[in-house]
Design a protein around this motif. Structure first.
Motif, mmCIF file in Angstrom:
data_model
loop_
_atom_site.group_PDB
_atom_site.id
_atom_site.type_symbol
_atom_site.label_atom_id
_atom_site.label_comp_id
_atom_site.label_asym_id
_atom_site.label_seq_id
_atom_site.Cartn_x
_atom_site.Cartn_y
_atom_site.Cartn_z
ATOM 1 N N ARG A 160 36.202 41.180 29.310
ATOM 2 C CA ARG A 160 36.856 40.595 30.333
ATOM 3 C C ARG A 160 36.624 39.135 30.884
ATOM 4 N N GLU A 161 35.733 38.083 29.718
ATOM 5 C CA GLU A 161 35.145 37.399 29.770
ATOM 6 C C GLU A 161 36.367 36.083 29.132
ATOM 7 N N ARG A 162 37.308 36.873 28.461
ATOM 8 C CA ARG A 162 38.295 35.827 28.330
ATOM 9 C C ARG A 162 39.528 36.004 29.720
ATOM 10 N N GLN A 163 39.576 37.206 30.208
ATOM 11 C CA GLN A 163 40.244 37.917 31.781
ATOM 12 C C GLN A 163 39.847 36.360 32.734
ATOM 13 N N VAL A 164 38.252 36.465 33.109
ATOM 14 C CA VAL A 164 38.264 35.598 33.598
ATOM 15 C C VAL A 164 38.023 34.497 33.399
ATOM 16 N N LEU A 165 38.786 34.292 32.771
ATOM 17 C CA LEU A 165 38.339 32.552 31.987
ATOM 18 C C LEU A 165 39.851 31.975 32.502
ATOM 19 N N THR A 166 40.740 32.666 32.122
ATOM 20 C CA THR A 166 42.301 32.787 31.896
ATOM 21 C C THR A 166 42.632 32.475 33.770
ATOM 22 N N LEU A 167 41.831 33.481 34.399
ATOM 23 C CA LEU A 167 42.902 33.886 36.007
ATOM 24 C C LEU A 167 42.185 32.518 36.729
ATOM 25 N N THR A 168 40.575 31.656 36.219
ATOM 26 C CA THR A 168 39.722 30.502 36.039
ATOM 27 C C THR A 168 40.596 29.525 36.273
ATOM 28 N N ALA A 169 41.972 29.259 35.162
ATOM 29 C CA ALA A 169 42.599 28.622 34.616
ATOM 30 C C ALA A 169 43.564 28.489 35.310
ATOM 31 N N GLN A 170 44.268 29.254 35.967
ATOM 32 C CA GLN A 170 45.411 29.752 36.478
ATOM 33 C C GLN A 170 45.516 29.196 38.191
ATOM 34 N N GLU A 176 39.460 35.197 45.010
ATOM 35 C CA GLU A 176 40.408 36.223 44.042
ATOM 36 C C GLU A 176 40.490 37.140 42.884
ATOM 37 N N ILE A 177 39.597 36.483 41.968
ATOM 38 C CA ILE A 177 39.564 36.779 40.304
ATOM 39 C C ILE A 177 38.795 38.545 40.452
ATOM 40 N N ALA A 178 37.304 38.059 42.008
ATOM 41 C CA ALA A 178 37.101 39.663 42.076
ATOM 42 C C ALA A 178 37.988 40.345 42.717
ATOM 43 N N GLU A 179 38.607 40.503 43.642
ATOM 44 C CA GLU A 179 39.583 41.083 44.094
ATOM 45 C C GLU A 179 40.982 41.681 42.361
ATOM 46 N N GLU A 180 41.187 40.752 42.672
ATOM 47 C CA GLU A 180 42.469 41.264 41.461
ATOM 48 C C GLU A 180 41.397 42.270 40.497
ATOM 49 N N LEU A 181 40.470 41.652 39.694
ATOM 50 C CA LEU A 181 39.585 42.575 38.681
ATOM 51 C C LEU A 181 39.392 43.841 38.762
ATOM 52 N N PHE A 182 39.233 43.792 40.270
ATOM 53 C CA PHE A 182 37.794 45.234 40.694
ATOM 54 C C PHE A 182 36.972 45.002 40.652
ATOM 55 N N ILE A 183 35.971 44.032 40.953
ATOM 56 C CA ILE A 183 34.704 44.098 40.377
ATOM 57 C C ILE A 183 33.858 43.077 41.492
ATOM 58 N N GLY A 184 32.868 42.770 41.628
ATOM 59 C CA GLY A 184 31.746 42.355 42.926
ATOM 60 C C GLY A 184 32.075 40.422 42.008
ATOM 61 N N VAL A 185 32.589 40.140 43.253
ATOM 62 C CA VAL A 185 31.573 38.539 43.304
ATOM 63 C C VAL A 185 30.775 38.232 42.768
#
Length: 226
Positions: A160-170, A176-185
């Motif tokens: 999950r941390e890798r997902q957040v990291l790569t989405l941040t890099a994008q 937007e990351i919270a919405e993409e991964l269906f998790i809270g801000v």
């Protein structure tokens, strides 16, 4: 209403930026600085939400100002959009390492600049199209391409941390990351905090540089499937 501080030593450029941004109903220009010292004074008195800086200020560069903001002993550290990025690989690298949140070329129009301001104000990052193209060309033509092995720091991250990291890099914002991964801000913020701690990185720009330098972007699809 987002409060914006404009910084540039050239009156013609700062005046043009004022006129360009004044057309936006949800942006308020709270000051114009022509030097680094003047910029820091205005930031303490006006507390802008975003700083837009040209590459040159009296006594320092725009990247120098980004470093001062990053290292300032204050809770108020507004994100910085650098307008007119130096047309060299070293200039781009210096800007990213300095902690610049948005990069726009000197020929960027009003729409691109406004998008950058709003993106960084929401905790995101923004690379103008020409800047993104230059970065991609830089990495593709490098004699030392990104290594396939991410290294021990990156492998310490959870899926999950890798997902957040790569989405941040994008360039995605926290919302937007919270919405993409269906998790809270709040959960996204927690993951980002842990990623920065594990990788020993200080800001979003350093995270972006880390992802591309270690070749992690190409693995984002695999992470999403885990």
């Amino acid at each position: 209403m987002l409060k914006v501080l404009i910084c540039d030593e050239r009156p013609l450029i700062s005046g043009a930026l004022q006129q360009m941004l004044a057309e936006e109903p949800d942006l308020e220009i709270v000051g114009v600085a022509d030097s680094g010292v003047h910029a820091m004074i205005l930031m303490r008195s006006h507390h802008p939400d975003v700083v837009v800086s040209g590459p040159r200020l009296g006594g320092m560069s725009g990247t120098d100002l980004a470093v001062q903001l990053r290292d300032a002993a204050t809770d108020s550290k507004p994100p910085l959009v650098l307008y007119g990025v130096p047309d060299t690989e070293s200039g781009l690298d210096e800007a990213l390492q300095a902690g610049v949140d948005g990069l726009c070329a000197d020929d960027a129009g009003r729409e691109e600049l406004v998008l950058a301001i709003k993106a960084v104000a929401q905790g995101g990052a923004m690379l103008g199209p020409s800047i993104a193209h230059r970065l991609l060309s830089w990495f593709r033509q490098s004699e030392h391409p990104a290594v396939a092995e991410p290294g021990p720091l990156a492998t310490s991250l959870t899926s999950r941390e890798r997902q957040v990291l790569t989405l941040t890099a994008q360039g995605m914002s926290i919302d937007e990351i919270a919405e993409e991964l269906f998790i809270g801000v709040a959960t996204v913020r927690t993951h980002l905090y842990r990623v920065k701690s594990k990788l020993e990185l200080r800001d979003r720009a350093a995270l972006v540089a880390f992802v591309y330098q270690r070749g992690l972007m190409q693995e984002s699809g695999d992470d999403a499937a885990d």
